[in-house]
Design an enzyme around this catalytic site. Sequence first.
Site, mmCIF file in Angstrom:
data_model
loop_
_atom_site.group_PDB
_atom_site.id
_atom_site.type_symbol
_atom_site.label_atom_id
_atom_site.label_comp_id
_atom_site.label_asym_id
_atom_site.label_seq_id
_atom_site.Cartn_x
_atom_site.Cartn_y
_atom_site.Cartn_z
ATOM 1 N N GLU A 64 0.857 -1.189 0.000
ATOM 2 C CA GLU A 64 0.000 0.000 0.000
ATOM 3 C C GLU A 64 0.886 1.229 0.000
ATOM 4 O OE1 GLU A 64 -3.835 -0.605 2.529
ATOM 5 O OE2 GLU A 64 -2.145 -1.372 3.670
ATOM 6 N N HIS A 76 -5.878 -12.163 3.620
ATOM 7 C CA HIS A 76 -5.658 -12.063 2.175
ATOM 8 C C HIS A 76 -4.447 -12.858 1.696
ATOM 9 C CE1 HIS A 76 -8.528 -8.960 2.684
ATOM 10 N NE2 HIS A 76 -7.691 -8.023 3.033
#
Length: 479
Positions: free
Chosen positions: A216, A240
């Site tokens: 990110e 995830h």
Amino acid sequence: MTIVIFGGGGDLTHRKLLPALYNLHVDGLLPPQMAIVGVGRKPMTDEAYRDFAKDGVTRFSRRPIDEGAWQSFAAFVFFAAAEIDAEQGLASLGARLDIIEHEHHLAGDRIYYMALPPSLFGPTVKQLDRARLVNRSGSHSARIIVEKPIGRDIESACAINDAIAKVFDEPQIYRIDHYLGKETVQNILVLRFANSIFEPLFNQKYVDHVQITVAEEEGVGTRAGYYEQAGALRDMVQNHMLQLLALVAMEPPHSLDADVIRDEKLQVLKSLRPLDDAAIATNVVRAQYAGYRQEPGVDPASLTETFVALQVFVDNWRWSGVPFFLRTGKRLPQRTSEISVYLKDVPPILFNANPSARLDANVLTIRIQPDEGFSLGISSKRPGPHVDVAPVKMDFHYGAQFNGSSPEAYERLLLDVIAGDPTLFMRRDAVEAAWRWVMPVLDRWATQTAALPQYPAGAWGPAEADRLVESTGRKWRAL
Ligand SMILES: NC(=O)c1ccc[n+]([C@@H]2O[C@H](COP(=O)([O-])OP(=O)(O)OC[C@H]3O[C@@H](n4cnc5c(N)ncnc54)[C@H](OP(=O)(O)O)[C@@H]3O)[C@@H](O)[C@H]2O)c1
């Protein structure tokens, strides 16, 4: 079908769920008769709620809003107030749902979406039961969608799962991991099992190692309250990244039946080499971006990791000895999620004979976001009189190949819940297996009080993360 969204006025509903439902409506994929009912604590008129929904669709839909489509969508969007904490908190909600369903000739099949803080999943489910809003069997179906995070450790995850299981049977429960709704993630199985070129290579004979990066660019932003309690391991790895790893590493399922696929994924999670103290010390790196402790809402002495890198082994026949390197973090140089499968080097003869200029290994890269697609790095002769071998890329871009924007993950996932297909949702045993595997790391970290290593904003994590990979004679892929 009636979709009842608890947390109907929340951020997730505004940014993701209502725009996803609107796009499904535009594509003609929703059932012909349905209702969407947002639920919140403060009373609001249906009109006011439609304005809130329209704002979300206008700002966050992948398509520009179309006034005609909006009007037909808004006609089946409603709002109902309910106090989850109150004694008979959902009694009036039941009455309102009955009226809406009666007026719109709906059969009473319902999906309850928990777009709520996880601490409210259990109490809400209990209230649904108390108000007799859940049918385990019988003429009307009732399904529940649960958002991540499912707990913050194995105990709290089991407690949430137990609370839901008191009211809903496992086939009625849809635990969302929105990564699994992404086109490229679904494509992992197609890539592996619909092409004869790749699957024979997906094992320890041909694969040197696998890298999974979920990066990110943003920092913690306004979500410090949540993130301080979570950290990168809980926020990204437990769910995830282990799901991605399971898809890459799983055995071929014998059918596309939801539980057959989920059984195979579970086997991978169960095959993960347990992390004892020695393995945590050598195979797990955590760090914080410089400036994290000064972010609004962050404890100035925070020990929450904003970056984690791990070396993981899947101790089964197929993957014996093959390292899987995982890294994820905030404030990294770019927003990127990808999986790279590094094949073994060709023997050091012929074109690969020069020890100071070894050929690049073949790498299959699955790009999950942005610019979804995959590429295969191969060696090729440069045109000219000499034998000069250079790396080239065979590249596939979803956007270029299949025109138009891909559906958002939430569109696919909501559609699957409506259709009753749980393939892309996490089963209880998988969630708990993933928690069990990360617990030794969380437990060990909980005993440590030293400040975390730092990395500058915009770097690929701390030097320790590079050492983790380089100590094995490999390198992180340059992204
Ligand atoms: N936002 C995201 O992008 C995102 C991404 C992945 C997962 N999630 C998960 O999705 C869920 C919802 O996230 P969110 O960001 O939408 O959360 P949010 O905006 O903070 O809250 C959602 C709703 O929860 C209700 N709520 C909060 N505290 C409550 C309380 N004590 N009693 C009753 N209701 C309460 C509020 O409803 P009212 O005030 O209207 O009653 C609020 O609108 C969470 O589990 C989150 O972890 C969110």
